[in-house]
Design a protein around this motif. Structure first.
Motif, mmCIF file in Angstrom:
data_model
loop_
_atom_site.group_PDB
_atom_site.id
_atom_site.type_symbol
_atom_site.label_atom_id
_atom_site.label_comp_id
_atom_site.label_asym_id
_atom_site.label_seq_id
_atom_site.Cartn_x
_atom_site.Cartn_y
_atom_site.Cartn_z
ATOM 1 N N GLY A 1 -5.505 -5.291 15.588
ATOM 2 C CA GLY A 1 -6.331 -5.507 16.761
ATOM 3 C C GLY A 1 -6.945 -4.196 17.226
ATOM 4 N N LEU A 2 -8.221 -4.231 17.595
ATOM 5 C CA LEU A 2 -8.952 -3.042 18.033
ATOM 6 C C LEU A 2 -9.681 -3.353 19.328
ATOM 7 C CD1 LEU A 2 -10.568 -2.263 14.563
ATOM 8 C CD2 LEU A 2 -8.568 -1.109 15.503
ATOM 9 N N GLY A 3 -9.895 -2.330 20.167
ATOM 10 C CA GLY A 3 -10.622 -2.525 21.409
ATOM 11 C C GLY A 3 -10.513 -1.304 22.294
ATOM 12 N N ASP A 4 -11.024 -1.428 23.530
ATOM 13 C CA ASP A 4 -10.942 -0.336 24.499
ATOM 14 C C ASP A 4 -10.098 -0.690 25.709
ATOM 15 O OD1 ASP A 4 -12.246 1.814 23.314
ATOM 16 O OD2 ASP A 4 -14.215 1.051 23.856
ATOM 17 N N PHE A 5 -9.684 -1.942 25.827
ATOM 18 C CA PHE A 5 -8.690 -2.322 26.819
ATOM 19 C C PHE A 5 -7.871 -3.469 26.255
ATOM 20 C CE2 PHE A 5 -6.982 -4.960 30.210
ATOM 21 C CZ PHE A 5 -6.320 -4.010 30.963
ATOM 22 N N ALA B 1 -3.351 4.225 21.518
ATOM 23 C CA ALA B 1 -4.358 4.224 22.577
ATOM 24 C C ALA B 1 -4.470 5.627 23.145
ATOM 25 C CB ALA B 1 -3.994 3.231 23.679
ATOM 26 N N ASP B 2 -5.612 5.892 23.779
ATOM 27 C CA ASP B 2 -5.733 7.169 24.482
ATOM 28 C C ASP B 2 -4.737 7.231 25.626
ATOM 29 O OD1 ASP B 2 -7.702 7.858 22.747
ATOM 30 O OD2 ASP B 2 -9.343 7.807 24.194
ATOM 31 N N THR B 3 -4.650 6.149 26.410
ATOM 32 C CA THR B 3 -3.663 6.064 27.485
ATOM 33 C C THR B 3 -2.910 4.751 27.353
ATOM 34 O OG1 THR B 3 -5.170 5.014 29.064
ATOM 35 C CG2 THR B 3 -5.138 7.425 29.008
ATOM 36 N N ILE C 1 -8.053 1.638 21.236
ATOM 37 C CA ILE C 1 -6.823 0.869 21.012
ATOM 38 C C ILE C 1 -6.738 0.406 19.562
ATOM 39 C CG2 ILE C 1 -5.639 -1.289 21.595
ATOM 40 C CD1 ILE C 1 -6.997 -1.071 24.354
ATOM 41 N N GLN C 2 -5.527 0.436 19.040
ATOM 42 C CA GLN C 2 -5.234 -0.251 17.780
ATOM 43 C C GLN C 2 -3.850 -0.860 17.870
ATOM 44 O OE1 GLN C 2 -6.165 1.513 13.908
ATOM 45 N NE2 GLN C 2 -4.116 0.973 13.202
ATOM 46 N N GLY D 1 -0.901 -11.546 24.576
ATOM 47 C CA GLY D 1 -1.643 -10.307 24.723
ATOM 48 C C GLY D 1 -3.124 -10.576 24.823
ATOM 49 N N LEU D 2 -3.885 -9.488 24.992
ATOM 50 C CA LEU D 2 -5.326 -9.595 25.183
ATOM 51 C C LEU D 2 -5.994 -8.318 24.696
ATOM 52 C CD1 LEU D 2 -7.270 -10.766 28.307
ATOM 53 C CD2 LEU D 2 -7.493 -8.389 27.584
ATOM 54 N N LEU D 3 -7.194 -8.461 24.148
ATOM 55 C CA LEU D 3 -8.050 -7.336 23.795
ATOM 56 C C LEU D 3 -9.445 -7.610 24.332
ATOM 57 C CD1 LEU D 3 -7.084 -6.624 20.072
ATOM 58 C CD2 LEU D 3 -6.764 -5.051 21.991
ATOM 59 N N THR D 4 -10.052 -6.570 24.910
ATOM 60 C CA THR D 4 -11.429 -6.717 25.385
ATOM 61 C C THR D 4 -12.123 -5.364 25.289
ATOM 62 O OG1 THR D 4 -12.801 -7.569 27.197
ATOM 63 C CG2 THR D 4 -10.854 -6.287 27.800
ATOM 64 N N ASP D 5 -13.371 -5.284 25.788
ATOM 65 C CA ASP D 5 -14.202 -4.096 25.634
ATOM 66 C C ASP D 5 -14.454 -3.819 24.146
ATOM 67 O OD1 ASP D 5 -14.279 -3.879 28.329
ATOM 68 O OD2 ASP D 5 -13.108 -2.043 28.483
#
Length: 657
Positions: free
Chosen positions: A290-294, A261-263, A279-280, A304-308
């Motif tokens: 899993g991929l996403g931005d949050f 992730a970036d952060t 995110i990966q 867990g959770l992935l969204t955006d």
């Protein structure tokens, strides 16, 4: 009393021997007063350099010499900093040299050395000793040979190596800067840190003494609790909560997962990871990405959770080198899934999903039908004997290279606007739930599935897999099967009923059985010719066998009604579309990029496993030098504080002059 007298005589005799050559050069009190008196406080606060205040039990100078010699209870004061020592030379109002048991104190900072020089013009104290000791609260730093300390800025620097101790924290570096005002130390060069929970290797960090927070100023490599590996180009480590806050190019690796992730916020105690942007998550035990931005993942709760704009990729195998990458998922027949929100849950075996076995469920469904329909279902099941029952209960994921087998039962939930794509099948739905316990996926919200030229829908669809291939499906609640007729783009074979079952082999549909008030619209044609007849058939069961995802054999069980008309003689008013008909190719995902255009990062596991753990050569050197100095008998590990009597003498003298 005799012992006190002997000690006093020895102390004064030693001072007199030091001062014998200079006694005759003592200066009048009037002249000394002009040098000893400090400027007004306003002068120092205005930023001008004040002279260095001083005191010694014995002070003298040689005739014609400006150097003042001080012996016993020697103390200096400048910029709020005290310097005490055994003896000293004062060259002028600003320059001094200190000898023996040097102690520099400002606020809560204490520096111990053997010899020091100080220049009031530059506010710099240079302290020397084989081992210098800096103490601030519970923190202790040992510095080799030399250190400079600025009394005005409260900043000290070293460049010959140091080791640092605070409770269980141990740190070392080649160079560093101590800031007493901010209670921080910046470690530079070879930097290594360890405590009971982690080991860290980097090039530069800033350490907060009060809060035990490490701020990474360059790329850091972290081994947490001897089990997880983390790295980032920037961020912080909070010792009190065992939390890492990574701010750039963050990466974490556990036994079975990798996170990018970036952060990233990583809570070590429960392995809780919160990720933001790019995110990966790579789970090699589940062969899932899993991929996403949050997103977040909690290892202690196994959820867990992935969204955006999230997506999940289920891949079949690594490449020939054992690495998962974007090339890998493109080369193998991977499945791609997206939704507005994707959730992950895990349970111990037998806790995730109590559900009857497939045959028991099939019997229950058949029992719910009428007697005639039940007879037809049994006949259809007999017709399907050529297709052996292939579904099995999967107790855990397939073994993969590296991590141990994961025995947990996992659930994946997709919420809102779900799409999935694989080269041999695509679909959309409102939401889905996938279980690893029996390799089952449940689709909700009137889902649509496309396979070849066939479109299938129902109120709910249950899909079952075996060996990572689609094996069996149930279409529950008003199932509808639509097939575009070859050589007639506007004509469609259609069937609707109450319940539909489908069997698959090599991810391709082999047989479908629809039961319960089946109504079938079917276009008949000779091979390789356009359709010429239109049939309407109602029956108890409809069985369709497929080859290459196209129907090759149709069996209507217990027909109720049948009508067949040439296409050009279909009665006026006869609709060629069943109620509830839909054909929605525009909703069908065209390729993996309709699911996500994110690039899959290659696994870093082999690279990370090759990184060297931090070494502590400076600490080993310190221990060797420390033992040698203590064993030599001429050196001691000092702990004394500022001498209150010296401070009182200094200030009394200020009042006097």
């Amino acid at each position: 009393m005799k012992m006190v007298r002997y000690s006093s005589i020895w102390r004064w005799s030693w001072g007199l021997l030091f001062l014998v050559p200079f006694v005759s050069g003592a200066r009048p009190a009037e002249e000394r007063s002009a040098q000893w008196q400090l400027p007004p406080a306003a002068e120092e606060s205005s930023g001008e350099t004040a002279t260095v205040d001083y005191y010694g039990d014995l002070m003298t100078q040689r005739k014609g010499d400006t150097v003042l010699y001080l012996v016993d209870h020697v103390i200096f004061h400048h910029n709020g900093t005290y310097i005490q020592c055994d003896s000293a030379k004062r060259y002028d109002d600003y320059r001094i040299e200190c000898f023996g048991n040097v102690l520099i104190n400002k606020d809560s900072t204490y520096i111990y050395g053997d010899w020091a020089s100080y220049d009031g013009h530059t506010d710099l104290a240079s302290i020397y000793s084989p081992l210098l000791k800096l103490v601030n609260g519970e923190a202790v730093m040992w510095v080799f040979n030399h250190m400079e300390f600025n009394t005005r800025t409260n900043i000290g620097e070293y460049n010959e190596g140091a080791v640092f101790f605070q409770r269980d924290n141990r740190m070392e570096s080649d160079c560093g800067i101590f800031n007493g005002d901010s209670s921080t130390i910046t470690f530079v060069g070879h930097v290594a840190l360890r405590n009971d929970n982690c080991k860290i290797r980097t090039d530069s960090v800033r350490y907060d003494l009060d809060n035990e927070i490490v701020t990474f100023l360059s790329k850091a490599y972290i081994w947490d609790r001897d089990r997880d590996f983390l790295t980032s180009d920037g961020g912080t480590y909070v010792r009190a909560t065992e939390t890492y806050h990574f701010t750039h190019e963050a990466y974490a690796m556990t036994e079975a997962q990798e996170f990018w992730a970036d952060t990233m916020d990583y809570e070590s105690a429960m392995r809780r990871v919160v990720m933001r942007r790019n995110i990966q998550i790579l789970d090699t035990a589940q062969r899932a990405i899993g991929l996403g931005d949050f997103g977040f993942y909690n290892d202690s709760l196994k959820n867990g959770l992935l969204t955006d704009a999230p997506a999940v990729i289920l891949y079949e195998a690594e490449d020939t080198t054992g690495v998962v990458s974007d090339t890998t998922v493109a080369a193998v027949d991977s499945a791609f899934l997206r939704a507005d929100t994707i959730l992950f849950e895990s349970y111990p075996p037998g806790r995730s999903k109590p559900k009857p076995k497939w045959k028991e469920r099939q019997t229950a469904v058949a029992d719910s039908l009428g007697s005639a329909e039940r007879d037809s279902t049994a006949a259809a099941a007999a017709d399907s004997a050529a297709l052996p029952e292939r579904r099995v209960v999967v107790e855990g994921p397939v073994d993969s290279v590296g991590p141990k087998k994961d025995t947990l039962e996992r659930i994946i939930r997709g919420r809102r606007n779900v799409k999935f794509w694989r080269s041999d099948g695509q679909g959309v739905c409102d939401s889905l739930t996938a279980y690893t316990v029996d390799s089952m996926v449940m689709l909700f919200g009137r889902p649509l599935i496309w396979t070849g030229s066939n479109q299938l829908t129902a109120d709910r669809i249950d899909l079952y897999s075996r060996d990572e291939e689609l094996d069996y499906a149930e279409f529950i609640g008003s199932p509808f099967l639509t097939q575009q007729v070859e050589q007639a783009d506007t004509l469609f074979n259609q069937a609707q009923g109450r319940f539909l079952q489908a069997w698959f082999r090599d991810n391709e549909i082999q047989r479908a059985i629809m039961t319960g008030n089946v109504l079938n619209y079917y276009y008949m044609r000779d091979e390789d010719l356009p359709p010429d007849k239109f049939a309407i058939i109602s029956c108890a069961t409809l069985t369709i066998d497929f080859e290459d995802r196209e129907p090759v054999l149709i069996n209507w069980g217990r027909k109720v009604n049948e009508s067949i008309d040439p296409i050009d003689k279909i009665p006026a008013g006869q609709s060629q579309r069943l109620p509830g008909f839909s054909w929605e190719p525009e909703r069908k995902p065209r390729d993996r990029y309709d699911i996500t255009n994110r690039t899959v990062r290659p696994s870093m596991r082999r690279v990370a496993e090759g990184y060297a753990l931090p070494l502590f050569p400076i600490e080993e050197r310190f221990e060797e030098v420390y033992r040698s100095l203590v064993g030599g008998g001429g050196w001691r590990d000092r702990t004394e504080l500022l001498d209150d009597q010296r401070v009182a003498n200094l200030h009394s003298r200020d009042l006097l002059y």
